[in-house]
Design a protein around this motif. Structure first.
Motif, PDB file in Angstrom:
ATOM      1  N   THR A 104      -0.307  -5.991   2.425  1.00  0.00           N
ATOM      2  CA  THR A 104       0.126  -4.624   2.103  1.00  0.00           C
ATOM      3  C   THR A 104       1.601  -4.361   2.400  1.00  0.00           C
TER       4      THR A 104
ATOM      5  N   ALA B 281       5.153   3.083  10.019  1.00  0.00           N
ATOM      6  CA  ALA B 281       3.850   3.417   9.424  1.00  0.00           C
ATOM      7  C   ALA B 281       2.691   3.087  10.363  1.00  0.00           C
TER       8      ALA B 281
ATOM      9  N   CYS C  92       1.536   6.334   8.774  1.00  0.00           N
ATOM     10  CA  CYS C  92       0.627   6.447   7.627  1.00  0.00           C
ATOM     11  C   CYS C  92      -0.486   7.432   7.970  1.00  0.00           C
TER      12      CYS C  92
ATOM     13  N   CYS D   6       0.856  -1.198   0.000  1.00  0.00           N
ATOM     14  CA  CYS D   6       0.000   0.000   0.000  1.00  0.00           C
ATOM     15  C   CYS D   6       0.893   1.249   0.000  1.00  0.00           C
ATOM     16  N   PHE D   7       0.270   2.402  -0.244  1.00  0.00           N
ATOM     17  CA  PHE D   7       1.063   3.637  -0.317  1.00  0.00           C
ATOM     18  C   PHE D   7       1.715   3.963   1.033  1.00  0.00           C
ATOM     19  N   GLY D   8       1.042   3.579   2.150  1.00  0.00           N
ATOM     20  CA  GLY D   8       1.588   3.889   3.477  1.00  0.00           C
ATOM     21  C   GLY D   8       2.926   3.204   3.703  1.00  0.00           C
ATOM     22  N   VAL D   9       3.015   1.948   3.289  1.00  0.00           N
ATOM     23  CA  VAL D   9       4.256   1.191   3.458  1.00  0.00           C
ATOM     24  C   VAL D   9       5.315   1.682   2.461  1.00  0.00           C
TER      25      VAL D   9
ATOM     26  N   PRO E  84      -6.996   1.219   1.062  1.00  0.00           N
ATOM     27  CA  PRO E  84      -6.240   0.124   0.445  1.00  0.00           C
ATOM     28  C   PRO E  84      -6.665  -1.248   0.971  1.00  0.00           C
ATOM     29  N   THR E  85      -6.946  -1.334   2.294  1.00  0.00           N
ATOM     30  CA  THR E  85      -7.406  -2.608   2.858  1.00  0.00           C
ATOM     31  C   THR E  85      -8.763  -2.989   2.279  1.00  0.00           C
TER      32      THR E  85
ATOM     33  N   LEU F 161      -3.444   7.385   7.195  1.00  0.00           N
ATOM     34  CA  LEU F 161      -4.715   6.714   7.489  1.00  0.00           C
ATOM     35  C   LEU F 161      -4.697   6.092   8.890  1.00  0.00           C
ATOM     36  N   VAL F 162      -3.517   5.797   9.417  1.00  0.00           N
ATOM     37  CA  VAL F 162      -3.404   5.387  10.821  1.00  0.00           C
ATOM     38  C   VAL F 162      -3.635   6.619  11.695  1.00  0.00           C
TER      39      VAL F 162
END
Ligand code: SF4
Length: 307
Positions: free
Chosen positions: A261, A73, A96, A12-15, A192-193, A98-99
């Motif tokens: 991810t 992240a 991240c 995913c983009f966060g990672v 993403p999830t 989103l987190v």
């Protein structure tokens, strides 16, 4: 044997962003990574080779010895960030967004005077990071953990990688057992999830079995494998191509491929190449009947030559 890739899978983009930031560090020997940057043994090994100091996820309470600390992240609590600042550490923050959104939602619910129910895996670093800043909360992993809460003001948030179907079940149980409470829900499962889970649900309709690629302690990878099992489709959870065995595929005509991810593109590609070789060899076709299959998390514990 035919192989079908899930429409959405892998990193995913966060990672990716977290790895890119780590890649730009000039002197890794001066930086402690605060827990596992991603739940991927190959990446952990590469970071080790690059010279980073890495804390274990359970050893983050100790004061890091390097002047710089890199937050992963998965994020940390504000309390932990303040602790690191107070002992003079320079912080590189790869949390991240989103987190962070899940943190903010939980804090907002708490500010409204609500008892926070965090639907997620107890002890997971992301969950720890969120609850450490809360005074009044419960972590709920499944419907068996749901109870009647003392507070009549409840707020629900979720770990970013929760499966939507499990989340719906737990929410329903919370409502049923707390029918006099004012309950506010904020959906903090990341996009993403959600997209990967939707792709998986589409995939299981079209295949006989699924290979799920990702770290053994990657929550979202395990969730993908669980999702297969819930739909009656066997899943083989592997961390790399070396763990694939031809016997597992005997009798299957269509194999699905997906990945968590935190899985590198190169690892997915190596697994797909190996599957293609198995598909084109006589080995799978000649075998008959279904062999005994390793269940989720019990794949071969081979050392991966890629790492
Ligand atoms: S799984 Fe979702 S929340 Fe976690 S790093 Fe990836 S995008 Fe961010």
């Amino acid at each position: 044997m035919k192989i079908i890739r899930a429409e959405e899978m892998g990193m995913c983009f966060g990672v990716r962003d977290a790895l890119q930031i780590a890649d730009q560090v000039n002197d890794p020997t001066q930086v402690t990574i605060h827990g596992e940057l991603v739940h991927n043994p190959r990446v952990i090994h590469q970071l080790d080779v690059a010279g980073f100091v890495q804390s274990s996820e359970t050893g983050r309470d100790a004061d890091p010895e390097t002047p710089v600390v890199l937050i992963t992240a998965h994020g940390v609590s504000n309390r932990e960030r303040e602790r690191l600042n107070s002992i003079g550490k320079q912080v590189i923050d790869t949390t991240c967004p989103l987190v962070r959104r899940a943190h903010d939602a939980a804090m907002q619910l708490a500010a409204e005077g609500r008892h926070v129910l965090l639907i997620g895996k107890p002890g997971h670093v992301e969950v720890q990071g969120i609850v450490e800043d809360l005074g009044s909360y419960d972590v709920v992993a499944d419907i068996k953990m749901v109870k009647q809460y003392e507070s009549k003001l409840l707020g629900i948030v979720c770990q970013t990688t929760m499966p939507s179907c499990l989340l719906a079940e737990i929410r329903e149980e919370i409502t049923a057992r707390n029918n006099e409470a004012d309950i506010k829900f904020v959906d903090t499962v990341c996009h993403p999830t959600k997209r990967r889970q939707a792709a998986m649900l589409d995939l299981v309709k079209r295949v006989d079995a699924v290979v799920v690629v990702g770290g053994r302690n990657s929550n979202n990878t395990r969730r993908l494998a669980d999702l297969c099992h819930q739909h009656g489709v066997p899943a083989l959870h592997v961390t790399c191509a070396d763990e694939l065995t031809d016997q597992w595929f005997a009798g299957f005509e269509v194999i699905g491929l997906t990945a968590g991810t935190s899985t590198l593109d190169s690892t997915i590609q190596a697994v797909e190449d190996r599957l293609e070789r198995l598909a084109s060899s006589d080995m799978v076709a000649k075998n008959s009947g279904y062999p005994s299959m390793p269940s989720v998390g019990q794949g071969v514990q081979a050392e991966c030559s890629e790492s």
